[in-house]
Design an enzyme around this catalytic site. Sequence first.
Site, PDB file in Angstrom:
ATOM      1  N   CYS A  80      -7.559  12.952   0.267  1.00 49.29           N
ATOM      2  CA  CYS A  80      -7.107  12.680  -1.426  1.00 49.29           C
ATOM      3  C   CYS A  80      -8.651  12.657  -2.437  1.00 49.29           C
ATOM      4  O   CYS A  80      -8.707  13.691  -3.074  1.00 49.29           O
ATOM      5  CB  CYS A  80      -7.004  11.721  -2.185  1.00 49.29           C
ATOM      6  N   HIS A  97      -7.905   8.613  -8.416  1.00 46.06           N
ATOM      7  CA  HIS A  97      -9.554   7.832  -7.630  1.00 46.06           C
ATOM      8  C   HIS A  97     -10.545   8.965  -8.998  1.00 46.06           C
ATOM      9  O   HIS A  97     -10.086   9.629  -9.198  1.00 46.06           O
ATOM     10  CB  HIS A  97      -9.784   8.405  -6.218  1.00 46.06           C
TER      11      HIS A  97
HETATM   12  N1  LIG Z   1      -1.868   6.473  -0.418  1.00 50.70           N
HETATM   13  C1  LIG Z   1      -2.431   7.581  -0.563  1.00 50.70           C
HETATM   14  O1  LIG Z   1      -2.737   8.023  -1.638  1.00 50.70           O
HETATM   15  C2  LIG Z   1      -2.659   8.889   0.412  1.00 50.70           C
HETATM   16  C3  LIG Z   1      -3.421  10.330   0.285  1.00 50.70           C
HETATM   17  C4  LIG Z   1      -3.219  11.452   1.285  1.00 50.70           C
HETATM   18  C5  LIG Z   1      -3.033  10.909   1.605  1.00 50.70           C
HETATM   19  N2  LIG Z   1      -2.625  10.346   2.527  1.00 50.70           N
HETATM   20  C6  LIG Z   1      -1.351   9.954   4.232  1.00 50.70           C
HETATM   21  O2  LIG Z   1      -0.178   9.648   3.845  1.00 50.70           O
HETATM   22  C7  LIG Z   1       0.445   8.952   5.311  1.00 50.70           C
HETATM   23  C8  LIG Z   1       1.327   8.044   4.384  1.00 50.70           C
HETATM   24  O3  LIG Z   1       0.683   7.226   3.245  1.00 50.70           O
HETATM   25  P1  LIG Z   1       1.500   6.185   2.462  1.00 50.70           P
HETATM   26  O4  LIG Z   1       0.062   5.461   1.607  1.00 50.70           O
HETATM   27  O5  LIG Z   1       2.582   7.571   1.177  1.00 50.70           O
HETATM   28  O6  LIG Z   1       1.591   4.852   2.766  1.00 50.70           O
HETATM   29  P2  LIG Z   1       3.099   3.947   3.298  1.00 50.70           P
HETATM   30  O7  LIG Z   1       3.840   3.560   1.510  1.00 50.70           O
HETATM   31  O8  LIG Z   1       2.819   3.102   3.876  1.00 50.70           O
HETATM   32  O9  LIG Z   1       4.158   4.490   3.751  1.00 50.70           O
HETATM   33  C9  LIG Z   1       4.247   4.723   5.750  1.00 50.70           C
HETATM   34  C10 LIG Z   1       5.326   5.704   5.562  1.00 50.70           C
HETATM   35  O10 LIG Z   1       5.570   6.306   6.787  1.00 50.70           O
HETATM   36  C11 LIG Z   1       6.741   6.203   7.991  1.00 50.70           C
HETATM   37  N3  LIG Z   1       6.330   5.821   9.001  1.00 50.70           N
HETATM   38  C12 LIG Z   1       5.671   4.725  10.060  1.00 50.70           C
HETATM   39  N4  LIG Z   1       5.706   4.659  10.728  1.00 50.70           N
HETATM   40  C13 LIG Z   1       6.487   5.437  11.415  1.00 50.70           C
HETATM   41  C14 LIG Z   1       6.757   5.486  12.103  1.00 50.70           C
HETATM   42  N5  LIG Z   1       6.178   5.451  13.449  1.00 50.70           N
HETATM   43  N6  LIG Z   1       7.781   6.763  12.284  1.00 50.70           N
HETATM   44  C15 LIG Z   1       8.411   7.217  11.623  1.00 50.70           C
HETATM   45  N7  LIG Z   1       8.169   6.839  10.106  1.00 50.70           N
HETATM   46  C16 LIG Z   1       6.632   6.260  10.257  1.00 50.70           C
HETATM   47  C17 LIG Z   1       7.622   4.720   7.037  1.00 50.70           C
HETATM   48  O11 LIG Z   1       8.176   4.346   7.636  1.00 50.70           O
HETATM   49  P3  LIG Z   1       9.356   2.905   7.218  1.00 50.70           P
HETATM   50  O12 LIG Z   1       8.810   3.092   5.469  1.00 50.70           O
HETATM   51  O13 LIG Z   1      10.396   3.422   7.367  1.00 50.70           O
HETATM   52  O14 LIG Z   1       8.479   2.155   7.653  1.00 50.70           O
HETATM   53  C18 LIG Z   1       6.788   5.500   5.510  1.00 50.70           C
HETATM   54  O15 LIG Z   1       7.586   6.003   5.128  1.00 50.70           O
HETATM   55  C19 LIG Z   1      -1.272   8.465   5.857  1.00 50.70           C
HETATM   56  O16 LIG Z   1      -1.026   9.029   7.064  1.00 50.70           O
HETATM   57  C20 LIG Z   1      -1.985   9.119   4.349  1.00 50.70           C
HETATM   58  O17 LIG Z   1      -3.431   8.329   5.105  1.00 50.70           O
HETATM   59  C21 LIG Z   1      -2.037   8.639   1.853  1.00 50.70           C
END
Ligand SMILES: NC(=O)c1ccc[n+]([C@@H]2O[C@H](COP(=O)([O-])OP(=O)(O)OC[C@H]3O[C@@H](n4cnc5c(N)ncnc54)[C@H](OP(=O)(O)O)[C@@H]3O)[C@@H](O)[C@H]2O)c1
Length: 329
Positions: A126, A234
Amino acid sequence: MKVAVVGATGMVGEVMLKVLEERNFPITELLLVASERSVGKKLTYKNNEYTVIGLADAVAAKPQIAIFSAGGDTSIEWAPKFAEAGTTVVDNSSAWRMDPTKKLIVPEINASELTKEDKIIANPNCSTIQMVMALAPLHEKYKMKRVVVSTYQSVSGTGVKAVKQLENEIAGIDGEMAYPYPIGRNALPHCDVFLENGYTKEEMKLAREPQKIFNDKTFSVSATAVRIPTAGGHSESVNVEFENDFDLADVRKMLHETPGVVVQDNTDTNTYPMPIYAHDKDEVFVGRIRRDETQPNTLNMWIVADNLRKGAATNTIQIAEYLVENDLV
Ligand SMILES: NC(=O)c1ccc[n+]([C@@H]2O[C@H](COP(=O)([O-])OP(=O)(O)OC[C@H]3O[C@@H](n4cnc5c(N)ncnc54)[C@H](OP(=O)(O)O)[C@@H]3O)[C@@H](O)[C@H]2O)c1
């Protein structure tokens, strides 16, 4: 298009569904995918209710596109399985970004690199996305030599647990901690894990990803990433030294004319980018544009964007739109 959203229950996943709906992405069948914990849960898209399914069922359904935001481990294990089934994966985690066989795409900059053969495509970090969006037109004209960036990153960049920690601290509740210290009234020079060289993983993403996106190793990036108690959005202080000198009015004009970039820069009216203005917007906001008076050909800027939108969901969906529009899936 038959589209799977992997990580649909997460923070980025929720914004993905919102952006897909807003941009009216051409979906004929939608598969909402999460971990086994969420299978059977109901989610809404365009006023219709969908039942969350598991990864194996989603692969078997052979979607044309799968948009992943479910963490690096899930991507490493499952993106190749989707790719083998003929699905094109656009991945938001850091799993594939620096893999030399995978493309790292910011559509406004390098979408033209994409071909039908790209079955796993990486979305940059990001903080990288918003920085390169502002640097791209300037690099093309003046050629960057060195960038020094300090970030001021919101808790939403860490995920649900960190947002909860800040909310708990504000409400005076003793809850689960996402960070090793309180984040309210604090600033942590610590985003992601520390590496052997003393930098954090987030800082090294900022150092390496721009070189790959611009396909250019002639410039370098030095980064310090800091977590601050803002809920979303950010901010970055960026100091960039160019090979060639620039005219400040030209810099402003070029940024103003760059699609996806908005210049907010008027010190007379206290106009500058801030996370509360960037919230829920797709653009990257640039202000405090000024010459670094301590060395030649050097510029200072302040760059702000919504990390869950252009920093994640919007950029991913723009990649998917490019694939559809150019008949690459
Ligand atoms: N937050 C940011 O600003 C941002 C920016 C760019 C990229 N990202 C990336 O995007 C991804 C998600 O971030 P987030 O902030 O949305 O995290 P989050 O709110 O913790 O959500 C994680 C998601 O992944 C799913 N998940 C986790 N373990 C899994 C598994 N073993 N099999 C299938 N699904 C699974 C979760 O499902 P459940 O609900 O069932 O646990 C949930 O839908 C990460 O890789 C992060 O690095 C985040």
